[in-house]
Design an enzyme around this catalytic site. Structure first.
Site, mmCIF file in Angstrom:
data_model
loop_
_atom_site.group_PDB
_atom_site.id
_atom_site.type_symbol
_atom_site.label_atom_id
_atom_site.label_comp_id
_atom_site.label_asym_id
_atom_site.label_seq_id
_atom_site.Cartn_x
_atom_site.Cartn_y
_atom_site.Cartn_z
ATOM 1 N N TYR A 156 0.835 -1.220 0.000
ATOM 2 C CA TYR A 156 0.000 0.000 0.000
ATOM 3 C C TYR A 156 0.864 1.262 0.000
ATOM 4 O O TYR A 156 0.610 2.204 -0.753
ATOM 5 C CB TYR A 156 -0.886 -0.058 1.244
ATOM 6 C CG TYR A 156 -1.954 1.009 1.352
ATOM 7 C CD1 TYR A 156 -3.213 0.820 0.775
ATOM 8 C CD2 TYR A 156 -1.732 2.180 2.071
ATOM 9 C CE1 TYR A 156 -4.203 1.785 0.915
ATOM 10 C CE2 TYR A 156 -2.719 3.141 2.216
ATOM 11 C CZ TYR A 156 -3.955 2.936 1.641
ATOM 12 O OH TYR A 156 -4.936 3.888 1.783
ATOM 13 N N VAL A 189 -8.890 8.010 8.214
ATOM 14 C CA VAL A 189 -10.239 8.584 8.083
ATOM 15 C C VAL A 189 -11.246 7.514 8.463
ATOM 16 O O VAL A 189 -11.047 6.330 8.145
ATOM 17 C CB VAL A 189 -10.471 9.054 6.615
ATOM 18 C CG1 VAL A 189 -11.886 9.596 6.433
ATOM 19 C CG2 VAL A 189 -9.435 10.113 6.238
HETATM 20 N N1 CAA Z 1 6.258 -0.416 14.310
HETATM 21 C C1 CAA Z 1 7.143 -1.317 14.787
HETATM 22 N N2 CAA Z 1 6.780 -2.535 15.222
HETATM 23 C C2 CAA Z 1 5.493 -2.852 15.157
HETATM 24 C C3 CAA Z 1 4.515 -1.967 14.669
HETATM 25 C C4 CAA Z 1 4.951 -0.689 14.242
HETATM 26 N N3 CAA Z 1 4.095 0.219 13.762
HETATM 27 N N4 CAA Z 1 3.306 -2.569 14.712
HETATM 28 C C5 CAA Z 1 3.512 -3.790 15.221
HETATM 29 N N5 CAA Z 1 4.827 -3.978 15.496
HETATM 30 C C6 CAA Z 1 5.474 -5.158 16.095
HETATM 31 C C7 CAA Z 1 4.638 -5.641 17.254
HETATM 32 O O1 CAA Z 1 5.006 -4.978 18.434
HETATM 33 C C8 CAA Z 1 4.975 -7.115 17.274
HETATM 34 O O2 CAA Z 1 6.240 -7.284 17.898
HETATM 35 P P1 CAA Z 1 6.576 -8.614 18.725
HETATM 36 O O3 CAA Z 1 6.408 -9.753 17.740
HETATM 37 O O4 CAA Z 1 7.993 -8.394 19.165
HETATM 38 O O5 CAA Z 1 5.566 -8.649 19.820
HETATM 39 C C9 CAA Z 1 5.142 -7.493 15.817
HETATM 40 O O6 CAA Z 1 5.468 -6.244 15.156
HETATM 41 C C10 CAA Z 1 3.888 -8.061 15.201
HETATM 42 O O7 CAA Z 1 2.822 -7.095 15.308
HETATM 43 P P2 CAA Z 1 1.305 -7.516 15.169
HETATM 44 O O8 CAA Z 1 0.891 -8.305 16.358
HETATM 45 O O9 CAA Z 1 0.475 -6.303 14.891
HETATM 46 O O10 CAA Z 1 1.372 -8.456 13.896
HETATM 47 P P3 CAA Z 1 0.193 -9.133 13.129
HETATM 48 O O11 CAA Z 1 0.823 -10.061 12.153
HETATM 49 O O12 CAA Z 1 -0.843 -9.643 14.077
HETATM 50 O O13 CAA Z 1 -0.500 -7.919 12.336
HETATM 51 C C11 CAA Z 1 -0.699 -6.132 10.815
HETATM 52 C C12 CAA Z 1 0.189 -7.259 11.317
HETATM 53 C C13 CAA Z 1 -1.989 -6.714 10.185
HETATM 54 C C14 CAA Z 1 0.079 -5.401 9.738
HETATM 55 C C15 CAA Z 1 -1.091 -5.197 11.977
HETATM 56 O O14 CAA Z 1 0.072 -4.788 12.639
HETATM 57 C C16 CAA Z 1 -1.837 -3.960 11.502
HETATM 58 O O15 CAA Z 1 -3.029 -4.021 11.191
HETATM 59 N N6 CAA Z 1 -1.144 -2.824 11.475
HETATM 60 C C17 CAA Z 1 -1.743 -1.553 11.034
HETATM 61 C C18 CAA Z 1 -1.551 -1.368 9.582
HETATM 62 C C19 CAA Z 1 -2.213 -0.073 9.175
HETATM 63 O O16 CAA Z 1 -2.006 0.993 9.730
HETATM 64 N N7 CAA Z 1 -3.050 -0.150 8.133
HETATM 65 C C20 CAA Z 1 -3.772 1.002 7.687
HETATM 66 C C21 CAA Z 1 -5.079 0.555 7.114
HETATM 67 S S1 CAA Z 1 -6.148 1.934 6.746
HETATM 68 C C22 CAA Z 1 -5.397 2.652 5.453
HETATM 69 O O17 CAA Z 1 -4.489 2.172 4.860
HETATM 70 C C23 CAA Z 1 -5.964 3.985 5.050
HETATM 71 C C24 CAA Z 1 -4.898 4.985 5.010
HETATM 72 O O18 CAA Z 1 -4.514 5.395 3.915
HETATM 73 C C25 CAA Z 1 -4.345 5.526 6.250
#
Ligand code: CAA
Length: 249
Positions: A156, A189
């Site tokens: 993305y 949003v």
């Molecule tokens: N920075 C650094 N480390 C991070 C992090 C970050 N932002 N987020 C998570 N981590 C770390 C966690 O602490 C975890 O560490 P440990 O294994 O040491 O505990 C590890 O990474 C795994 O994290 P998750 O438990 O979150 O991993 P997951 O596999 O369950 O999920 C994911 C992965 C689906 C990407 C989830 O983290 C997520 O949904 N993240 C948000 C993504 C996001 O912001 N998407 C935006 C969607 S809306 C959009 O895109 C519209 C727009 O334009 C803004």
């Protein structure tokens, strides 16, 4: 209100941000056509009924923007039914969030095709007409995550950053011909796309936004209205952030 009734096309028109853009441009006096993915057919009746109840008459055309052939067919249908396009808002977009470790090629391809290649496919059929008529507004909806990257979004973030590269290049081709090309980069949003983020992750994101809240679709639409206006002819190649202060540069 414009002197001539402008024709505006909004891809992803049934989505959260797309709907607000359709509403705003229609209220500002444009004839608006929303395009939607054929798989969204089941949403259509309710969506249309809601717009009719608001007193808005919005055209609808189906098409898969991730396909070059179907985009060309869709835009030909728009031209045949509604005429020449003055304003194009490339708003269609999807997420397939996961870490690089887990991401598969189909998740990469889906996001690049739908969010980035689509901008070429949909703009291409109407571009020459805009140049010939000496008026056009192309507005690409990117994202804060194309500006700063986001954990779990290599696909993305790459597509959204690419959209602004497209904007800056095309803006140079349109600049002397009355056609502006700009990017809007929304932050988080309140829409179905952000509703899909895991609750704990969402809370952490909101706490990092200086305004401590998500944006409203109407706040994105308001920036679109600014760029789409007849009397705003001097902003081009810009990337306007609408993100509650999440990323400043
Ligand atoms: N920075 C650094 N480390 C991070 C992090 C970050 N932002 N987020 C998570 N981590 C770390 C966690 O602490 C975890 O560490 P440990 O294994 O040491 O505990 C590890 O990474 C795994 O994290 P998750 O438990 O979150 O991993 P997951 O596999 O369950 O999920 C994911 C992965 C689906 C990407 C989830 O983290 C997520 O949904 N993240 C948000 C993504 C996001 O912001 N998407 C935006 C969607 S809306 C959009 O895109 C519209 C727009 O334009 C803004």
């Amino acid at each position: 209100m414009t002197e001539k009734r402008r024709l505006a096309v909004v891809t992803g028109g049934l989505g959260g941000i797309g709907t607000a853009i359709c509403q705003r441009l229609a209220k500002d006096g444009c004839k608006v056509v929303a395009t939607y993915h054929p798989a969204e057919e089941d949403k259509l009746a309710d969506w249309s009924a809601a717009r009719t109840a608001e007193g808005l008459d919005i055209g609808l055309v189906a098409g898969d923007v991730s396909s070059s052939e179907d985009s060309a067919r869709m835009m030909a249908e728009v031209a045949e039914k509604f005429g020449a396009v003055d304003i194009l808002v490339n708003c269609a977009g999807i997420t397939r969030d996961t870490t690089m470790k887990r991401m598969q090629a189909d998740q990469w391809d889906a996001v690049i095709d739908t969010n980035l290649s689509s901008v070429f496919y949909v703009t291409k059929p109407i571009w020459e007409g805009m140049l010939e008529r000496g008026f056009g507004r192309v507005i690409n909806i990117s994202s804060v995550n194309g500006q700063r990257g986001q954990f779990g979004q290599v696909n993305y973030s790459a597509a959204k950053a690419g959209m602004h590269g497209f904007t800056m290049a095309l803006a140079q081709e349109g600049a002397a011909k009355g056609v502006t090309v700009n990017t809007i980069s929304p932050g988080y949003v309140k829409t179905a796309m952000t509703d899909a983020i895991r609750e704990d992750v969402k809370e952490a994101i909101i706490s990092g936004i200086p305004m401590r809240r998500m944006g409203l679709p109407e706040e994105i639409a308001s920036a679109i209205a600014f760029l789409a206006a007849d009397d705003q002819a001097y902003v081009t190649g810009a990337n306007i952030p609408v993100n509650g202060g999440l990323f400043m540069h």
